[in-house]
Design an enzyme around this catalytic site. Structure first.
Site, PDB file in Angstrom:
ATOM      1  N   HIS A 125       3.061  14.067   1.767  1.00  0.00           N
ATOM      2  CA  HIS A 125       2.432  15.312   1.562  1.00  0.00           C
ATOM      3  C   HIS A 125       3.412  16.412   1.772  1.00  0.00           C
ATOM      4  O   HIS A 125       4.234  16.201   2.872  1.00  0.00           O
ATOM      5  CB  HIS A 125       1.294  15.488   2.592  1.00  0.00           C
ATOM      6  N   HIS A 141       1.259   5.183  -1.964  1.00  0.00           N
ATOM      7  CA  HIS A 141       0.841   6.114  -2.866  1.00  0.00           C
ATOM      8  C   HIS A 141       2.374   6.690  -3.346  1.00  0.00           C
ATOM      9  O   HIS A 141       3.014   7.699  -2.762  1.00  0.00           O
ATOM     10  CB  HIS A 141       0.146   7.208  -2.114  1.00  0.00           C
ATOM     11  N   ARG A 146       2.345   9.029  -5.671  1.00  0.00           N
ATOM     12  CA  ARG A 146       1.963  10.317  -6.124  1.00  0.00           C
ATOM     13  C   ARG A 146       2.328  10.547  -7.558  1.00  0.00           C
ATOM     14  O   ARG A 146       1.473  11.391  -8.362  1.00  0.00           O
ATOM     15  CB  ARG A 146       2.709  11.417  -5.242  1.00  0.00           C
ATOM     16  N   ASP A 181      -8.337   3.079  -3.993  1.00  0.00           N
ATOM     17  CA  ASP A 181      -8.012   3.639  -2.816  1.00  0.00           C
ATOM     18  C   ASP A 181      -7.905   4.969  -2.695  1.00  0.00           C
ATOM     19  O   ASP A 181      -7.468   5.906  -3.512  1.00  0.00           O
ATOM     20  CB  ASP A 181      -6.584   2.884  -2.348  1.00  0.00           C
ATOM     21  N   GLY A 187      -3.405  11.351   5.431  1.00  0.00           N
ATOM     22  CA  GLY A 187      -2.443  10.427   5.193  1.00  0.00           C
ATOM     23  C   GLY A 187      -0.935  10.680   5.899  1.00  0.00           C
ATOM     24  O   GLY A 187      -0.445  11.707   6.213  1.00  0.00           O
ATOM     25  N   HIS A 211      -6.144  -1.468   5.043  1.00  0.00           N
ATOM     26  CA  HIS A 211      -6.087  -0.848   6.207  1.00  0.00           C
ATOM     27  C   HIS A 211      -6.994  -0.754   7.210  1.00  0.00           C
ATOM     28  O   HIS A 211      -7.943   0.244   7.577  1.00  0.00           O
ATOM     29  CB  HIS A 211      -5.597   0.431   5.960  1.00  0.00           C
ATOM     30  N   HIS A 256     -10.670   0.148  -0.089  1.00  0.00           N
ATOM     31  CA  HIS A 256     -10.501   1.178   0.698  1.00  0.00           C
ATOM     32  C   HIS A 256     -12.064   1.410   1.402  1.00  0.00           C
ATOM     33  O   HIS A 256     -12.887   1.723   0.585  1.00  0.00           O
ATOM     34  CB  HIS A 256      -9.926   2.386   0.230  1.00  0.00           C
ATOM     35  N   HIS A 305       0.806  -1.285   0.018  1.00  0.00           N
ATOM     36  CA  HIS A 305       0.045   0.041   0.079  1.00  0.00           C
ATOM     37  C   HIS A 305       0.763   1.193  -0.133  1.00  0.00           C
ATOM     38  O   HIS A 305       1.078   1.966   1.079  1.00  0.00           O
ATOM     39  CB  HIS A 305      -0.847  -0.060   1.248  1.00  0.00           C
ATOM     40  N   ASP A 349       0.543   2.346   3.901  1.00  0.00           N
ATOM     41  CA  ASP A 349      -0.084   3.231   3.447  1.00  0.00           C
ATOM     42  C   ASP A 349       0.679   4.739   3.402  1.00  0.00           C
ATOM     43  O   ASP A 349       0.312   5.710   3.553  1.00  0.00           O
ATOM     44  CB  ASP A 349      -1.408   3.464   4.343  1.00  0.00           C
TER      45      ASP A 349
HETATM   46 ZN   LIG Z   1      -7.231   4.066   1.640  1.00  0.00          ZN
END
Ligand SMILES: [Zn+2]
Length: 352
Positions: free
Chosen positions: A256, A13, A15, A101, A271, A179, A128, A11, A252
């Site tokens: 950011h 991200h 971006r 997600d 997040g 999650h 999710h 999991h 996860d």
């Molecule tokens: Zn999620």
């Protein structure tokens, strides 16, 4: 000194692909600092993976990185839950996992069609679970702190999970609940597994180590979905891993920029980052043995990816020195709930 096999995160991200707002090498660095060889990249990048064209853009960047990046495609166009993507097209390109997600696929009719279609294609749904994600997304687990914040009740997770497990029973679709955050979700997954349904699940480190009784919501660092819940949920999630109901610890990892996190809770983006901190904080917590952590961070995620037809990277040996230190994020995106936490271990730098 101890050693572990390199880890696999189900999991992340990434971006990117994006509009040049994100430094994509930061994902590679965070993974290396955290001991990861493989990541499963969620579809909600700035350019969403809902078309083959966007997938190709993502893969061009993936190729530049010294990290095995497995791709997920979106369940719905633009993640808006109104129109399904063409699953067959993606399956033909080797994409076997679909997820919106960041959002759930809410519409029951579309969900039925998605579960049915993906079962036929022998692909999996990673969900999710968040009932109000499109209509009224919340901020915090009850009890809320002030009138500005919207509470995220556990029913948001449970209602989607309950519906999905019925669809799994109907179509035998391979399903992975992302999650999970409450004891009741755990009970539902446990029942589904006892029925022999093709279901797995994951938990994130912050839900194992923090509860809403021991954090202060003075800034946006602690804002994420699902929210950090009660101490009894946290204890149940730890036990869920030990009992084998939860298969995997997944980060996860959600980078950011500080402008969207170091602000008040209501305005903060959701997040936290997790690739760098996951093993050091979990090892140092003493909640799990080293063998247990290797099962949740390497053996089980590898099994899940392989079952779904993904080819994982060659396992590396990662060395860690036993040193009491303070965890600090080395990469640019520092929205970690574990910044400056005391840890007992540090990754040997020659492996980075
Ligand atoms: Zn999620």
């Amino acid at each position: 000194m101890i050693s572990t096999p390199s880890f696999i995160d189900l999991h992340t991200h990434t971006r990117y692909p994006d509009n040049d707002n994100f430094q994509y090498r930061e994902i590679e660095k965070a993974a290396k600092y955290g001991g990861y060889s493989d990541i499963l990249a969620m579809a909600n990048s700035e350019i969403i993976i809902d078309s083959i064209e966007n997938l190709s853009v993502a893969k061009e960047i993936d190729k530049k990185l010294n990290l095995k990046i497995h791709r997920v495609a979106a369940l719905s166009k633009n993640l808006n839950g109104n129109e399904l993507v063409n699953y067959k097209e993606f399956a033909d390109k080797g994409i076997r996992i679909f997820s919106d997600d960041g959002k759930s696929l809410i519409n029951d009719e579309l969900a039925d069609l998605a579960f049915k279609t993906l079962a036929k294609l022998d692909c999996g749904i990673f969900q999710h679970c968040e009932l109000n994600c499109h209509s009224n997304p919340g901020d915090i687990a009850p009890p809320k702190l002030n009138n500005e914040l919207i509470e995220i009740y556990e029913e948001e997770e449970l209602k989607i999970l309950e519906r999905d497990l019925k669809l799994v029973e109907k179509y035998k679709t391979r399903y992975h609940a992302q999650h999970i955050s409450t004891k009741k979700s755990l009970d539902m997954i446990s029942r589904a597994k006892k029925l022999g349904l093709p279901v797995t699940t994951e938990v994130s480190p912050h839900h194992l180590l923090l509860s809403n009784e021991n954090i202060t919501f003075t800034d946006g660092t602690y804002k994420m979905y699902p929210p950090i819940r009660s101490e009894s949920d946290r204890n149940a999630l730890v036990q869920g891993l030990k009992d084998g109901v939860i298969d995997v610890i997944a980060t996860d990892h959600a980078p950011h920029p500080k402008e969207s996190k170091n602000i008040n809770f209501k305005q903060a983006a959701r997040g936290v980052v997790g690739l760098e901190s996951t093993f050091p904080v979990l090892f140092s917590s003493g909640l799990f043995s080293l063998d247990e952590l290797i099962t949740f961070l390497h053996i089980n995620p590898k099994k899940i990816l392989k079952q779904l037809g993904y080819r994982v990277a060659k396992t590396n040996k990662i060395s860690w020195s036993i040193t009491e230190t303070s965890f600090t994020t080395k990469t640019s995106y520092k929205n970690s709930t574990f910044e400056n936490t005391k840890v007992l271990i540090r990754k040997e730098l020659f492996n980075v």
